[in-house]
Scaffold this active site. Structure first.
Site, PDB file in Angstrom:
ATOM      1  N   HIS A  77       7.310   4.366  -2.963  1.00  0.00           N
ATOM      2  CA  HIS A  77       6.228   4.654  -3.908  1.00  0.00           C
ATOM      3  C   HIS A  77       6.069   6.152  -4.083  1.00  0.00           C
ATOM      4  O   HIS A  77       6.213   6.921  -3.136  1.00  0.00           O
ATOM      5  CB  HIS A  77       4.913   4.024  -3.444  1.00  0.00           C
ATOM      6  N   HIS A  92       3.451   9.046  -4.975  1.00  0.00           N
ATOM      7  CA  HIS A  92       2.024   9.357  -5.084  1.00  0.00           C
ATOM      8  C   HIS A  92       1.803  10.377  -6.209  1.00  0.00           C
ATOM      9  O   HIS A  92       2.541  11.355  -6.315  1.00  0.00           O
ATOM     10  CB  HIS A  92       1.515  10.019  -3.799  1.00  0.00           C
TER      11      HIS A  92
HETATM   12  P1  5GP Z   1       2.523   6.110   2.432  1.00  0.00           P
HETATM   13  O1  5GP Z   1       1.840   6.718   3.625  1.00  0.00           O
HETATM   14  O2  5GP Z   1       3.376   4.915   2.801  1.00  0.00           O
HETATM   15  O3  5GP Z   1       3.243   7.118   1.593  1.00  0.00           O
HETATM   16  O4  5GP Z   1       1.333   5.623   1.522  1.00  0.00           O
HETATM   17  C1  5GP Z   1       0.888   4.308   1.442  1.00  0.00           C
HETATM   18  C2  5GP Z   1      -0.351   4.357   0.569  1.00  0.00           C
HETATM   19  O5  5GP Z   1      -0.656   3.038   0.174  1.00  0.00           O
HETATM   20  C3  5GP Z   1      -1.570   4.917   1.305  1.00  0.00           C
HETATM   21  O6  5GP Z   1      -2.036   6.071   0.637  1.00  0.00           O
HETATM   22  C4  5GP Z   1      -2.566   3.752   1.271  1.00  0.00           C
HETATM   23  O7  5GP Z   1      -3.884   4.175   1.045  1.00  0.00           O
HETATM   24  C5  5GP Z   1      -2.047   2.885   0.132  1.00  0.00           C
HETATM   25  N1  5GP Z   1      -2.303   1.469   0.312  1.00  0.00           N
HETATM   26  C6  5GP Z   1      -2.028   0.728   1.429  1.00  0.00           C
HETATM   27  N2  5GP Z   1      -2.372  -0.560   1.235  1.00  0.00           N
HETATM   28  C7  5GP Z   1      -2.876  -0.635  -0.032  1.00  0.00           C
HETATM   29  C8  5GP Z   1      -3.405  -1.711  -0.807  1.00  0.00           C
HETATM   30  O8  5GP Z   1      -3.480  -2.867  -0.370  1.00  0.00           O
HETATM   31  N3  5GP Z   1      -3.822  -1.406  -2.067  1.00  0.00           N
HETATM   32  C9  5GP Z   1      -3.751  -0.142  -2.582  1.00  0.00           C
HETATM   33  N4  5GP Z   1      -4.197   0.048  -3.827  1.00  0.00           N
HETATM   34  N5  5GP Z   1      -3.260   0.895  -1.872  1.00  0.00           N
HETATM   35  C10 5GP Z   1      -2.826   0.648  -0.614  1.00  0.00           C
END
Ligand code: 5GP
Ligand code: ZN
Length: 142
Positions: free
Chosen positions: A99, A101
């Protein structure tokens, strides 16, 4: 992937605040934002690593993410945005569906990246560049 939360979001099995969707990608608000409007842009096909996302899909992700960034930038309290992608646990990846951001930023938002700046020892920079470029060329041509 059946147990992946982002795959479930794409299928509508978990609710999300959708920003954009097309045949290749899906964009929705991060549930725990750095700033309000913080958006996640994901490929519809499950890929753990950004490196396995096909070029067309990755290009669409970047194209849409930067346009969302421009829109977020125009919101009252923001005048900039960050694009961020964590690939792997040590890099901070928590959800194992790649993903991108999109984080709206303002000068007064009180958020600071903890970004250090090391110095290369003599010769090390050229050595690393030669090593990576040779391996990349072999990979792209192989
Ligand atoms: P990472 O740390 O893997 O780059 O970011 C994962 C992101 O996914 C985090 O910023 C977290 O807040 C978001 N996230 C995790 N679970 C969910 C969810 O169920 N729904 C949404 N909208 N965001 C999520
Ligand atoms: Zn997934």
């Amino acid at each position: 992937m059946s147990d992946c939360i982002f795959c479930k979001i794409i299928k509508g099995e978990i609710p999300s605040a959708k920003i954009y969707e097309d045949e290749l990608i899906y964009a929705f608000l991060d549930i725990s934002p750095i700033n309000f409007g913080h958006t996640l842009v994901i490929p519809k096909e499950h890929h753990q690593s950004a490196a396995s996302i096909p070029e067309e899909v990755a290009g669409r992700m970047f194209h849409i993410a930067s346009r969302i960034g421009i829109l977020l930038k125009r919101l009252d309290e923001f005048d900039a945005y960050n694009l961020h992608l964590a690939d792997g646990t040590a890099a901070g990846q928590v959800v194992m569906h790649a993903h991108l951001h999109v984080i709206p930023r303002g000068a007064e938002d009180n958020f600071r990246w903890n970004w250090r700046q090391l110095n290369y020892p003599e010769g090390k920079m050229a050595e690393i560049a030669a090593d990576i470029s040779a391996k990349l060329a072999a990979k792209l041509n192989g």
